[in-house]
Design an enzyme around this catalytic site. Structure first.
Site, PDB file in Angstrom:
ATOM      1  N   PHE A 116      50.131  -1.756  42.352  1.00  0.00           N
ATOM      2  CA  PHE A 116      49.641  -1.249  43.872  1.00  0.00           C
ATOM      3  C   PHE A 116      51.246  -0.012  44.259  1.00  0.00           C
ATOM      4  O   PHE A 116      52.096  -0.631  44.156  1.00  0.00           O
ATOM      5  CB  PHE A 116      49.481  -2.116  45.213  1.00  0.00           C
ATOM      6  CG  PHE A 116      48.840  -3.053  43.803  1.00  0.00           C
ATOM      7  CD1 PHE A 116      46.348  -2.386  44.528  1.00  0.00           C
ATOM      8  CD2 PHE A 116      48.259  -3.831  43.556  1.00  0.00           C
ATOM      9  CE1 PHE A 116      46.231  -2.980  44.862  1.00  0.00           C
ATOM     10  CE2 PHE A 116      47.172  -5.006  43.347  1.00  0.00           C
ATOM     11  CZ  PHE A 116      45.782  -4.242  43.561  1.00  0.00           C
ATOM     12  N   LYS A 117      50.910   0.898  44.394  1.00  0.00           N
ATOM     13  CA  LYS A 117      51.902   1.578  45.090  1.00  0.00           C
ATOM     14  C   LYS A 117      52.259   2.300  46.692  1.00  0.00           C
ATOM     15  O   LYS A 117      50.779   2.422  46.759  1.00  0.00           O
ATOM     16  CB  LYS A 117      52.351   3.096  45.071  1.00  0.00           C
ATOM     17  CG  LYS A 117      53.311   3.958  44.977  1.00  0.00           C
ATOM     18  CD  LYS A 117      53.409   5.294  44.752  1.00  0.00           C
ATOM     19  CE  LYS A 117      54.608   6.252  45.320  1.00  0.00           C
ATOM     20  NZ  LYS A 117      53.396   8.384  45.147  1.00  0.00           N
TER      21      LYS A 117
END
Length: 306
Positions: free
Chosen positions: A167-168
């Protein structure tokens, strides 16, 4: 590398154009070599900072092929495969895997300012993409998508969809969201990452981030900060961050995606810093300010090609 955990500094590579706005694949390869020499643990291509929205499908394929063949396994490469259509995104993701991508990065489906999909549709979207590939999916949680993704929903995606594991986070209060995501997602959240040019790097790592996806102009500077932090020298990391913050801020607030190209051209990495129209050329005063701040730090980009 299906079971490898990816950590560290994975900057976004710019898409390199010549002065006429056509792909410059030789320049693209030089940019990649510089970024690897500057200490990048891995790379990301075809992201928003790569002007992916200004490329044709054929150009996307050309850049993907050129980069993955040139990298030849030296570092892992994340390929952005975002598209509104579930099937198109799945096909892009499969093609990236076949070409040698280590991971794909995908935003939730959106179009323009108002066309959005609810949580059920987003869940089904990522489920279809996951079914099409054998490599991890990084969800890009970015304001540009205009799609609220709660930490609870992201944790659910991580727990229930096989390939969703990175997850960015680029939203406001990113550190708080990362902390909540890690708490709720547990072992299913393999890669909680910092984004947005490292403007919140230290708080995000304090919250548990294990990777940083930044601009591509000075991976050596970001690498120094991250290496210090991950070795346990958090005070040293904070001091380094304070040194590099003026440049990080200048990129984030003044130049955007053009900063990387301006730095690379100044240092002889690429011949042209063209961004595709309708982007305007960087104002000479803005360029001068960027270079003034960068020269104080002497990043590798300013000498690599000279």
């Amino acid at each position: 590398m299906p079971n490898q955990t990816y950590r560290g500094v994975f900057p976004v590579a710019p898409t390199v154009f010549d002065a006429s706005g056509r792909l410059d694949l030789d320049g693209q390869r030089r940019a990649i070599d510089f970024m690897i020499d500057a200490g990048s643990h891995g790379l990301c291509i075809l992201a928003n900072f790569s002007e992916q929205f200004a490329l044709t499908d054929d150009e996307r394929s050309a850049v993907q092929k050129a980069v993955l063949e040139h990298v030849a396994g030296r570092v892992p490469v994340i390929v952005t495969t975002t598209h509104f259509s579930s099937d198109v995104c799945a096909a892009r993701s499969r093609a990236a895997q076949v070409a040698g991508a280590a991971m794909v990065m995908v935003m939730p489906p959106y179009h323009g300012a108002t066309i959005r999909v609810g949580e059920r549709g987003i869940y089904e979207f990522f489920d279809r993409v996951s079914d099409a590939i054998d490599i991890p999916i990084m969800i890009q949680d970015a304001p540009v998508a205009g799609t609220p993704l709660s930490a609870a929903f992201l944790a659910r995606l991580a727990k229930e969809i096989a390939k969703v594991s990175y997850f960015k986070i680029e939203t406001a209060q990113a550190a708080s969201k990362l902390r909540e995501l890690i708490e709720l997602g547990g072992d299913a959240v393999i890669g909680p990452w910092d984004g947005e040019e490292a403007i919140t790097l230290i708080p995000d790592f304090d919250a548990g981030a294990t990777g940083a996806m930044t601009g591509g102009g000075y991976p050596d500077g970001i690498r120094k900060i991250v290496d210090a932090y991950t070795s346990g020298n958090t005070e040293g990391a904070a001091e380094l961050y304070q040194q590099w913050l003026p440049l990080i801020n200048y990129e984030n607030r003044q130049c955007g995606l053009a900063a990387c190209k301006a730095l690379m051209m100044e240092g002889g990495v690429i011949r042209s810093d063209t961004t595709r129209h309708p982007f305007a050329s960087m104002h000479p005063s803005t360029r001068a300010g960027l270079l003034k701040v960068a020269r104080r730090l002497d990043p590798l980009v300013l000498s690599w090609g000279k």
